[in-house]
Write an enzyme that holds these catalytic residues in place. Structure first.
Site, PDB file in Angstrom:
ATOM      1  N   GLU A   5      19.446 -44.330  57.446  1.00  0.00           N
ATOM      2  CA  GLU A   5      19.264 -43.890  59.002  1.00  0.00           C
ATOM      3  C   GLU A   5      17.905 -44.276  59.412  1.00  0.00           C
ATOM      4  O   GLU A   5      16.977 -44.475  58.679  1.00  0.00           O
ATOM      5  CB  GLU A   5      19.356 -42.136  59.190  1.00  0.00           C
ATOM      6  CG  GLU A   5      18.998 -41.786  60.461  1.00  0.00           C
ATOM      7  CD  GLU A   5      19.494 -40.271  60.550  1.00  0.00           C
ATOM      8  OE1 GLU A   5      20.055 -39.735  59.551  1.00  0.00           O
ATOM      9  OE2 GLU A   5      19.169 -39.629  61.585  1.00  0.00           O
ATOM     10  N   GLU A  19      27.711 -35.193  63.508  1.00  0.00           N
ATOM     11  CA  GLU A  19      27.501 -33.830  63.673  1.00  0.00           C
ATOM     12  C   GLU A  19      27.317 -33.044  65.034  1.00  0.00           C
ATOM     13  O   GLU A  19      26.517 -32.291  65.263  1.00  0.00           O
ATOM     14  CB  GLU A  19      26.002 -33.451  62.922  1.00  0.00           C
ATOM     15  CG  GLU A  19      26.180 -33.865  61.309  1.00  0.00           C
ATOM     16  CD  GLU A  19      24.867 -33.362  60.197  1.00  0.00           C
ATOM     17  OE1 GLU A  19      24.261 -32.878  60.780  1.00  0.00           O
ATOM     18  OE2 GLU A  19      25.424 -33.532  58.989  1.00  0.00           O
ATOM     19  N   GLU A  46      28.195 -37.721  54.377  1.00  0.00           N
ATOM     20  CA  GLU A  46      26.956 -37.456  54.110  1.00  0.00           C
ATOM     21  C   GLU A  46      26.969 -36.194  52.994  1.00  0.00           C
ATOM     22  O   GLU A  46      27.882 -35.139  53.209  1.00  0.00           O
ATOM     23  CB  GLU A  46      25.997 -36.838  55.269  1.00  0.00           C
ATOM     24  CG  GLU A  46      25.658 -37.778  56.336  1.00  0.00           C
ATOM     25  CD  GLU A  46      24.887 -37.029  57.084  1.00  0.00           C
ATOM     26  OE1 GLU A  46      24.059 -36.304  56.857  1.00  0.00           O
ATOM     27  OE2 GLU A  46      24.795 -37.636  58.543  1.00  0.00           O
ATOM     28  N   GLN A  83      20.626 -40.208  51.310  1.00  0.00           N
ATOM     29  CA  GLN A  83      20.660 -41.464  51.991  1.00  0.00           C
ATOM     30  C   GLN A  83      20.347 -42.414  50.813  1.00  0.00           C
ATOM     31  O   GLN A  83      20.386 -42.246  49.919  1.00  0.00           O
ATOM     32  CB  GLN A  83      19.456 -41.585  53.253  1.00  0.00           C
ATOM     33  CG  GLN A  83      20.137 -40.536  54.178  1.00  0.00           C
ATOM     34  CD  GLN A  83      19.266 -40.706  55.620  1.00  0.00           C
ATOM     35  OE1 GLN A  83      18.744 -41.597  55.715  1.00  0.00           O
ATOM     36  NE2 GLN A  83      19.724 -39.967  56.620  1.00  0.00           N
TER      37      GLN A  83
HETATM   38  O1  AHR Z   1      20.806 -36.985  56.094  1.00  0.00           O
HETATM   39  C1  AHR Z   1      19.616 -36.413  56.888  1.00  0.00           C
HETATM   40  C2  AHR Z   1      20.531 -35.763  58.139  1.00  0.00           C
HETATM   41  O2  AHR Z   1      21.198 -34.535  57.657  1.00  0.00           O
HETATM   42  C3  AHR Z   1      21.225 -36.255  58.942  1.00  0.00           C
HETATM   43  O3  AHR Z   1      20.543 -37.287  59.834  1.00  0.00           O
HETATM   44  C4  AHR Z   1      22.030 -35.646  59.636  1.00  0.00           C
HETATM   45  O4  AHR Z   1      23.369 -36.066  59.968  1.00  0.00           O
HETATM   46  C5  AHR Z   1      22.196 -34.320  58.565  1.00  0.00           C
HETATM   47  O5  AHR Z   1      22.021 -33.133  59.420  1.00  0.00           O
END
Ligand code: AHR
Length: 516
Positions: free
Chosen positions: A27, A173, A292, A351
């Site tokens: 991200e 989300e 995620e 991530q």
């Molecule tokens: O991964 C960190 C954040 O967590 C992402 O931007 C979001 O999609 C989630 O709330």
């Protein structure tokens, strides 16, 4: 010492793991892109600005697919800002992470990076501040061969061949009040349907992921999936799930049990998706994209921990330092994903670099591995094949997992948590059988008798364990190898039986191969 019998049968299979189960997430957040995968001028950077110390750790980790560019970031992102001559790209305020986005790295650089990293791209479109029009334009820009304004623009930008991106997420989300232009399930269901239609009219070969709930603890969980899927059922292949487990309560047994709630979450989403299918008398099955998942809590709350004043570029935020108990909980999550391979066809660890990540970078030294790197590398490298059903008589315990939502305290009781959490993957063509085993008992060894009567005779190929008397032990820049796997030496094969002893609080991988 406890003794546990584990039975496997070669014909009792859950499913073959999909390639996309072993994904990651990048991200525009903190130092994930800038100073992470991309740092022109760094000692290890190539002509594209891609850091090769990071690339070689990504190759070692072995993921297959990468989701990009967000995350919360995408809900305010104009993809057009990130293409074309770099010097002409605008610097913008990113309202997701209160940072400045230079747009020096965008879609085309990402596609090039995917090639260098040997990963399939998974793009997310902005259904926050944008909608169907921007989404279909991005599909045209990326995937149309040429002869239209946007595909020709890509060619003019230097990418003659289409990017051929197959997997796309319809926003991120969208149920979360923290999301830029979050939506009700009705609103999102409508917008996602319209975006899906036009994106597939441009390229019918793409596969789409609709947003599920941001977590099982969301107040709208369940109703959200039901309403959204009622709208979008005919237009998508997947619904998403997100989970971040925590140890706010300082309760290690509960942390280690938390992946059992992930199992429940998966089964609940499957039930809802299948109920929507049943109402339509449809044989179609919606797949799950667990796009995620991780351990995340130290840098999550309060909100101030997540931003730096002054709209900085690539601030060091969400740089969670993982210890051994986090890696164990993380291993439990890998096992949950494997054991639901019949419905989870894509998943992304959130991530990849610096931001809640297995790989950390330094400006003045080589990239290094966090504790969670190890179970993830085992999962990616040894998780390919048929996941087998497991029968075991592991003793169990009870725990209460604390998972706050906003200012509300939520407690989830967990009964019958097996001390031994297991997954087994049979790679028949490769002639291997891999057992992933998490011993959640904090003080007792676990003696395991693995019964394999229906298989050809095996010998031990390799066996590793991740354990340490100090559950809080972590890797750091100064001590990057403090926690790493060691050989699991006590593995003995006798005919169709394999005996091993697993240390307390340990992650274990036993690889067997067919005897010559
Ligand atoms: O991964 C960190 C954040 O967590 C992402 O931007 C979001 O999609 C989630 O709330």
């Amino acid at each position: 010492m406890r003794e546990v019998t584990v039975q496997l049968h070669r014909d009792l299979t859950i499913a073959e793991t999909e390639r996309r189960l072993f994904g990651v997430f990048v991200e525009h957040l903190g130092r994930c892109v800038y100073g992470g995968i991309f740092e022109p001028g760094h000692l290890t950077a190539d002509a594209h600005g891609f850091r090769h110390d990071v690339l070689s750790l990504v190759h070692e980790l072995g993921p297959t697919v990468v989701r990009y560019p967000g995350g919360n970031f995408v809900s305010g992102y104009n993809w057009e800002d990130g293409v074309g001559p770099a010097e002409a790209r605008p610097q913008r305020l990113d309202l997701a992470w209160m940072s400045s986005e230079t747009n020096r790295f965008g879609t085309n650089e990402f596609i090039d990076w995917c090639q260098a990293a040997r990963l399939e791209p998974m793009l997310v479109v902005n259904l926050g501040t944008r909608g169907a029009d921007a989404a279909r334009n991005l599909v045209e820009y990326c995937n149309h061969p040429g002869g239209s304004a946007l595909s020709d623009l890509r060619r003019q930008h230097g990418w003659d061949e289409p990017h051929g991106v197959k997997l796309w997420c319809l926003g991120n989300e969208m149920d979360g009040p923290w999301q830029i232009e979050s939506k009700t399930a009705q609103e999102y269901g409508r917008i996602a349907t319209e975006a899906a239609k036009v994106m597939k009219w441009i390229d019918p070969s793409i596969e789409l992921v609709a947003c599920g709930s941001s977590g099982r603890n969301m107040p709208t969980f369940g109703r959200w999936e039901d309403t959204v899927l009622e709208h979008v059922f005919d237009h998508v292949e997947y619904v998403s799930l997100h989970t971040y487990v925590n140890n706010y309560a300082g309760d290690t047994p509960a942390l280690l049990a938390s992946s059992d709630l992930m199992d429940r979450f998966i089964e609940e989403v499957v039930a809802i998706a299948d109920a929507v299918a049943a109402r339509r008398r449809s044989a179609k099955r919606i797949w799950l994209s667990f796009d995620e998942w991780n351990v995340w809590y130290r840098t999550r709350r309060p909100q101030q921990a997540r931003v730096r004043p002054g709209w900085p570029v690539a601030p060091p935020i969400l740089e969670e330092v993982y210890n051994l108990e986090d890696a164990l909980a993380f291993g439990g999550m890998c096992i949950s994903l494997l054991n639901h391979a019949d419905r989870i066809k894509a998943a992304c660890l959130a991530q990849l670099v610096n931001v809640i990540a297995p790989i950390m970078t330094e400006t003045d030294g080589p990239a290094w591995r966090q504790t969670i790197f190890w179970p993830f590398a085992h999962f990616c490298n040894f998780g390919r094949g048929r996941v087998l059903e497991i029968q075991s008589d592991s003793p169990t315990y009870e725990a209460t997992y604390y998972d706050p939502r906003g200012t509300q305290d939520l407690y989830f009781p967990l009964a019958k948590v097996s001390y031994l959490k297991l997954a087994a993957v049979h790679d028949e063509p490769g002639g291997t059988l891999t057992l992933f085993a998490l011993n959640r008992h904090l003080t007792h060894d676990m003696r395991v008798a693995l019964k394999l009567e229906s298989f050809p005779r095996f010998v031990v190929d390799s066996a590793f364990q991740l354990c340490d008397p100090d559950l809080k032990a972590a890797n750091t820049k100064a001590q990057p190898e403090r926690v790493k796997p060691t050989a699991l030496t006590r593995v003995h094969v006798k005919g169709a039986r394999v005996d091993t002893t697993l240390a307390p609080a340990s992650w274990n991988v036993v690889r067997l191969k067919i005897a010559e």
